[in-house]
Design a protein around this motif. Structure first.
Motif, PDB file in Angstrom:
ATOM      1  N   SER A 159       0.830  -1.200   0.000  1.00 56.71           N
ATOM      2  CA  SER A 159       0.000   0.000   0.000  1.00 56.71           C
ATOM      3  C   SER A 159       0.871   1.259   0.000  1.00 56.71           C
ATOM      4  CB  SER A 159      -0.895  -0.030   1.240  1.00 56.71           C
ATOM      5  OG  SER A 159      -1.786   1.043   1.258  1.00 56.71           O
ATOM      6  N   PRO A 160       0.357   2.365  -0.562  1.00 54.84           N
ATOM      7  CA  PRO A 160       1.157   3.605  -0.632  1.00 54.84           C
ATOM      8  C   PRO A 160       1.615   4.152   0.709  1.00 54.84           C
ATOM      9  CG  PRO A 160      -0.731   3.733  -2.113  1.00 54.84           C
ATOM     10  CD  PRO A 160      -0.932   2.502  -1.283  1.00 54.84           C
ATOM     11  N   ASP A 161       0.941   3.787   1.795  1.00 59.37           N
ATOM     12  CA  ASP A 161       1.376   4.273   3.097  1.00 59.37           C
ATOM     13  C   ASP A 161       2.436   3.367   3.727  1.00 59.37           C
ATOM     14  OD1 ASP A 161      -0.435   2.193   3.477  1.00 59.37           O
ATOM     15  OD2 ASP A 161      -1.164   2.975   5.386  1.00 59.37           O
ATOM     16  N   GLU A 162       2.813   2.306   2.999  1.00 56.40           N
ATOM     17  CA  GLU A 162       3.761   1.337   3.537  1.00 56.40           C
ATOM     18  C   GLU A 162       5.087   1.283   2.782  1.00 56.40           C
ATOM     19  OE1 GLU A 162       1.553  -2.252   3.157  1.00 56.40           O
ATOM     20  OE2 GLU A 162       0.373  -1.932   4.977  1.00 56.40           O
ATOM     21  N   ALA A 163       5.108   1.735   1.538  1.00 56.33           N
ATOM     22  CA  ALA A 163       6.303   1.547   0.705  1.00 56.33           C
ATOM     23  C   ALA A 163       6.326   2.564  -0.429  1.00 56.33           C
ATOM     24  CB  ALA A 163       6.303   0.124   0.124  1.00 56.33           C
ATOM     25  N   PRO A 164       7.491   2.744  -1.069  1.00 55.03           N
ATOM     26  CA  PRO A 164       7.547   3.591  -2.258  1.00 55.03           C
ATOM     27  C   PRO A 164       6.514   3.131  -3.274  1.00 55.03           C
ATOM     28  CG  PRO A 164       9.757   2.982  -1.580  1.00 55.03           C
ATOM     29  CD  PRO A 164       8.820   2.175  -0.740  1.00 55.03           C
ATOM     30  N   THR A 165       5.866   4.089  -3.925  1.00 58.14           N
ATOM     31  CA  THR A 165       4.747   3.776  -4.808  1.00 58.14           C
ATOM     32  C   THR A 165       4.875   4.508  -6.138  1.00 58.14           C
ATOM     33  OG1 THR A 165       3.287   3.447  -2.906  1.00 58.14           O
ATOM     34  CG2 THR A 165       2.222   3.843  -5.028  1.00 58.14           C
ATOM     35  N   LEU A 166       4.590   3.795  -7.211  1.00 60.34           N
ATOM     36  CA  LEU A 166       4.544   4.364  -8.552  1.00 60.34           C
ATOM     37  C   LEU A 166       3.076   4.601  -8.888  1.00 60.34           C
ATOM     38  CD1 LEU A 166       7.083   1.899 -10.233  1.00 60.34           C
ATOM     39  CD2 LEU A 166       7.555   3.992  -8.919  1.00 60.34           C
ATOM     40  N   VAL A 167       2.723   5.855  -9.090  1.00 57.41           N
ATOM     41  CA  VAL A 167       1.333   6.231  -9.372  1.00 57.41           C
ATOM     42  C   VAL A 167       1.177   6.398 -10.875  1.00 57.41           C
ATOM     43  CG1 VAL A 167      -0.481   7.933  -8.982  1.00 57.41           C
ATOM     44  CG2 VAL A 167       1.119   7.359  -7.137  1.00 57.41           C
ATOM     45  N   LEU A 168       0.313   5.581 -11.480  1.00 55.05           N
ATOM     46  CA  LEU A 168       0.120   5.585 -12.928  1.00 55.05           C
ATOM     47  C   LEU A 168      -1.093   6.419 -13.322  1.00 55.05           C
ATOM     48  CD1 LEU A 168       2.223   3.356 -12.723  1.00 55.05           C
ATOM     49  CD2 LEU A 168       0.927   2.020 -14.381  1.00 55.05           C
ATOM     50  N   LEU A 169      -0.893   7.316 -14.284  1.00 58.06           N
ATOM     51  CA  LEU A 169      -1.960   8.183 -14.794  1.00 58.06           C
ATOM     52  C   LEU A 169      -2.194   7.840 -16.262  1.00 58.06           C
ATOM     53  CD1 LEU A 169       0.041  10.030 -12.755  1.00 58.06           C
ATOM     54  CD2 LEU A 169      -1.874  11.579 -13.057  1.00 58.06           C
ATOM     55  N   HIS A 170      -3.416   7.445 -16.586  1.00 60.69           N
ATOM     56  CA  HIS A 170      -3.709   6.883 -17.904  1.00 60.69           C
ATOM     57  C   HIS A 170      -3.910   7.934 -18.996  1.00 60.69           C
ATOM     58  CE1 HIS A 170      -8.011   7.897 -17.670  1.00 60.69           C
ATOM     59  NE2 HIS A 170      -8.025   7.403 -16.441  1.00 60.69           N
ATOM     60  N   GLU A 171      -3.973   7.455 -20.214  1.00 63.63           N
ATOM     61  CA  GLU A 171      -4.171   8.277 -21.407  1.00 63.63           C
ATOM     62  C   GLU A 171      -5.602   8.797 -21.503  1.00 63.63           C
ATOM     63  OE1 GLU A 171      -4.332   5.727 -25.042  1.00 63.63           O
ATOM     64  OE2 GLU A 171      -4.109   4.123 -23.571  1.00 63.63           O
ATOM     65  N   GLY A 172      -5.870   9.572 -22.562  1.00 59.53           N
ATOM     66  CA  GLY A 172      -7.165  10.203 -22.736  1.00 59.53           C
ATOM     67  C   GLY A 172      -8.321   9.272 -22.960  1.00 59.53           C
ATOM     68  N   LEU A 173      -8.065   8.044 -23.384  1.00 58.34           N
ATOM     69  CA  LEU A 173      -9.121   7.036 -23.507  1.00 58.34           C
ATOM     70  C   LEU A 173      -8.819   5.820 -22.638  1.00 58.34           C
ATOM     71  CD1 LEU A 173      -9.974   7.137 -27.334  1.00 58.34           C
ATOM     72  CD2 LEU A 173     -11.329   8.020 -25.420  1.00 58.34           C
ATOM     73  N   GLY A 174      -7.942   5.978 -21.670  1.00 59.22           N
ATOM     74  CA  GLY A 174      -7.519   4.861 -20.848  1.00 59.22           C
ATOM     75  C   GLY A 174      -8.332   4.697 -19.576  1.00 59.22           C
ATOM     76  N   CYS A 175      -7.901   3.739 -18.770  1.00 55.76           N
ATOM     77  CA  CYS A 175      -8.521   3.450 -17.482  1.00 55.76           C
ATOM     78  C   CYS A 175      -7.650   2.410 -16.794  1.00 55.76           C
ATOM     79  CB  CYS A 175      -9.952   2.949 -17.640  1.00 55.76           C
ATOM     80  SG  CYS A 175     -10.110   1.392 -18.544  1.00 55.76           S
ATOM     81  N   VAL A 176      -8.062   1.967 -15.625  1.00 54.65           N
ATOM     82  CA  VAL A 176      -7.305   0.952 -14.898  1.00 54.65           C
ATOM     83  C   VAL A 176      -7.046  -0.270 -15.772  1.00 54.65           C
ATOM     84  CG1 VAL A 176      -7.420  -0.726 -13.020  1.00 54.65           C
ATOM     85  CG2 VAL A 176      -8.003   1.664 -12.573  1.00 54.65           C
ATOM     86  N   GLY A 177      -8.109  -0.811 -16.352  1.00 50.84           N
ATOM     87  CA  GLY A 177      -7.989  -2.052 -17.118  1.00 50.84           C
ATOM     88  C   GLY A 177      -7.133  -1.951 -18.359  1.00 50.84           C
ATOM     89  N   LEU A 178      -7.144  -0.780 -19.006  1.00 52.13           N
ATOM     90  CA  LEU A 178      -6.434  -0.639 -20.278  1.00 52.13           C
ATOM     91  C   LEU A 178      -4.917  -0.527 -20.119  1.00 52.13           C
ATOM     92  CD1 LEU A 178      -8.941   1.504 -22.352  1.00 52.13           C
ATOM     93  CD2 LEU A 178      -7.940  -0.691 -23.018  1.00 52.13           C
ATOM     94  N   TRP A 179      -4.432  -0.458 -18.882  1.00 56.17           N
ATOM     95  CA  TRP A 179      -2.984  -0.560 -18.692  1.00 56.17           C
ATOM     96  C   TRP A 179      -2.508  -1.997 -18.930  1.00 56.17           C
ATOM     97  CZ3 TRP A 179       0.568   3.129 -18.371  1.00 56.17           C
ATOM     98  CH2 TRP A 179       0.234   4.397 -17.898  1.00 56.17           C
ATOM     99  N   GLY A 180      -3.445  -2.948 -18.971  1.00 56.76           N
ATOM    100  CA  GLY A 180      -3.058  -4.340 -19.165  1.00 56.76           C
ATOM    101  C   GLY A 180      -2.210  -4.845 -18.012  1.00 56.76           C
ATOM    102  N   ASP A 181      -1.155  -5.610 -18.335  1.00 60.02           N
ATOM    103  CA  ASP A 181      -0.293  -6.157 -17.282  1.00 60.02           C
ATOM    104  C   ASP A 181       0.926  -5.275 -17.009  1.00 60.02           C
ATOM    105  OD1 ASP A 181       1.246  -6.609 -19.536  1.00 60.02           O
ATOM    106  OD2 ASP A 181       1.323  -8.794 -19.301  1.00 60.02           O
ATOM    107  N   PHE A 182       0.963  -4.095 -17.611  1.00 56.19           N
ATOM    108  CA  PHE A 182       2.100  -3.196 -17.398  1.00 56.19           C
ATOM    109  C   PHE A 182       2.293  -2.866 -15.915  1.00 56.19           C
ATOM    110  CE2 PHE A 182       4.083   1.080 -17.327  1.00 56.19           C
ATOM    111  CZ  PHE A 182       5.266   0.790 -17.993  1.00 56.19           C
ATOM    112  N   PRO A 183       1.229  -2.536 -15.157  1.00 59.52           N
ATOM    113  CA  PRO A 183       1.431  -2.250 -13.728  1.00 59.52           C
ATOM    114  C   PRO A 183       2.009  -3.431 -12.962  1.00 59.52           C
ATOM    115  CG  PRO A 183      -0.727  -1.466 -14.459  1.00 59.52           C
ATOM    116  CD  PRO A 183      -0.176  -2.314 -15.558  1.00 59.52           C
ATOM    117  N   ASP A 184       1.533  -4.648 -13.273  1.00 58.15           N
ATOM    118  CA  ASP A 184       2.024  -5.839 -12.576  1.00 58.15           C
ATOM    119  C   ASP A 184       3.502  -6.070 -12.867  1.00 58.15           C
ATOM    120  OD1 ASP A 184      -0.807  -7.310 -11.754  1.00 58.15           O
ATOM    121  OD2 ASP A 184      -0.924  -6.204 -13.631  1.00 58.15           O
ATOM    122  N   LYS A 185       3.880  -5.911 -14.125  1.00 59.06           N
ATOM    123  CA  LYS A 185       5.279  -6.107 -14.496  1.00 59.06           C
ATOM    124  C   LYS A 185       6.165  -5.014 -13.911  1.00 59.06           C
ATOM    125  CE  LYS A 185       4.498  -8.805 -18.694  1.00 59.06           C
ATOM    126  NZ  LYS A 185       4.681  -8.891 -20.166  1.00 59.06           N
TER     127      LYS A 185
END
Length: 273
Positions: free
Chosen positions: A25-51
């Motif tokens: 969680s962001p309150d426990e460790a360094p965190t990378l916050v991802l901001l999507h494109e103009g037609l994006g959303c959580v799901g459209l990042w695919g597996d990029f966040p996991d990798k």
């Protein structure tokens, strides 16, 4: 604060924003916050966040802005300063609400522009660096032409049906973004003045064949920024490097994040080789 569930919704202002967390969680460790494109959303990042989480050992926080994914709809038409509103009004509330302590902002397209506005407009010692994938700092002719073309595609092809799989209110998502960019007043949109105020290292990853922007965007950053600027140009790649050149983009972004987090003695557990 209590650590967040791995996924769910946050109440930010009048909106319910969909989110997902990979790793701590962001309150426990360094965190990378991802901001999507103009037609994006959580799901459209695919597996990029996991990798990205696996390659850095950091937590990754992904969210859908209002009007996108499973977040609540946005009021239309969007005003031409909608990215400023996201960066200066919404994002500060969101980072505080998740208990963000330190990390990086990583944005794609509109999300990259929002990250740049935030980094240059909000004094925030928690942000140690910013990685921008296919950012826009000014509006180019190629941008407007491509956005006009995608409007035709949305209204005449299967594109609307494809996007509807990802957005609960697909017309709200599409026309909110498309309408703002095609507003004649948007041609004067220019965030280059924010770049001089960024005080942390900046990375730009851009496809050599980006159909929404040219190398001019990078040249503006190199001219305006006083902070260190690293650029990665990917051959045979368009506007979505994390999908079209996934391995190279992941490697570049993860390396940038690892160097900055390690530099502060904050590298999290285990990194991928």
């Amino acid at each position: 604060m209590t650590s967040l569930a791995p996924q769910g919704h946050l109440t930010i202002g009048e909106h319910q924003l969909e989110y997902r967390i990979i790793g701590p969680s962001p309150d426990e460790a360094p965190t990378l916050v991802l901001l999507h494109e103009g037609l994006g959303c959580v799901g459209l990042w695919g597996d990029f966040p996991d990798k990205l989480a696996a390659a850095t050992g950091a937590g990754v926080f992904v969210y859908s802005r209002a009007g996108y994914g499973q977040s609540s709809p946005a009021a239309l038409p969007r005003k031409v300063d909608y990215m400023h509103r996201e960066a200066l009004d919404v994002l500060p509330q969101l980072l505080d609400s998740i208990g963000f302590r330190r990390g990086l902002l990583i944005g794609h397209s509109d999300g990259a522009s929002i990250a740049a506005i935030y980094a240059g407009g909000v004094p925030d010692h928690r942000v140690r660096g910013v990685s921008l994938i296919a950012p826009h700092f000014v509006v180019e002719d190629i941008s407007v032409q491509s956005i006009a073309e995608i409007k035709t595609a949305y209204e005449t092809t299967e594109l609307r049906a494809k996007l509807a799989r990802w957005h609960s209110d697909v017309d709200n998502a599409f026309y909110g973004w498309n309408g703002a960019w095609l507003d004649p007043a948007f041609r004067a949109w220019d965030i280059s003045d924010h770049l001089a105020y960024i005080r942390v290292p900046l990375q730009i990853v851009q496809g050599a064949d980006d159909q929404y922007g040219t190398r001019r965007q990078i040249e503006i950053a190199e001219a305006e920024c006083y902070c260190p600027v690293e650029t990665v140009i990917l051959r045979n790649t368009g506007h979505a490097p994390h999908r079209e050149a996934a391995e190279a983009t992941l490697g570049a972004v993860a390396d940038f994040a690892n160097r900055l987090l390690q530099g502060h003695g904050e590298a999290a557990h285990g990194q991928a080789a």
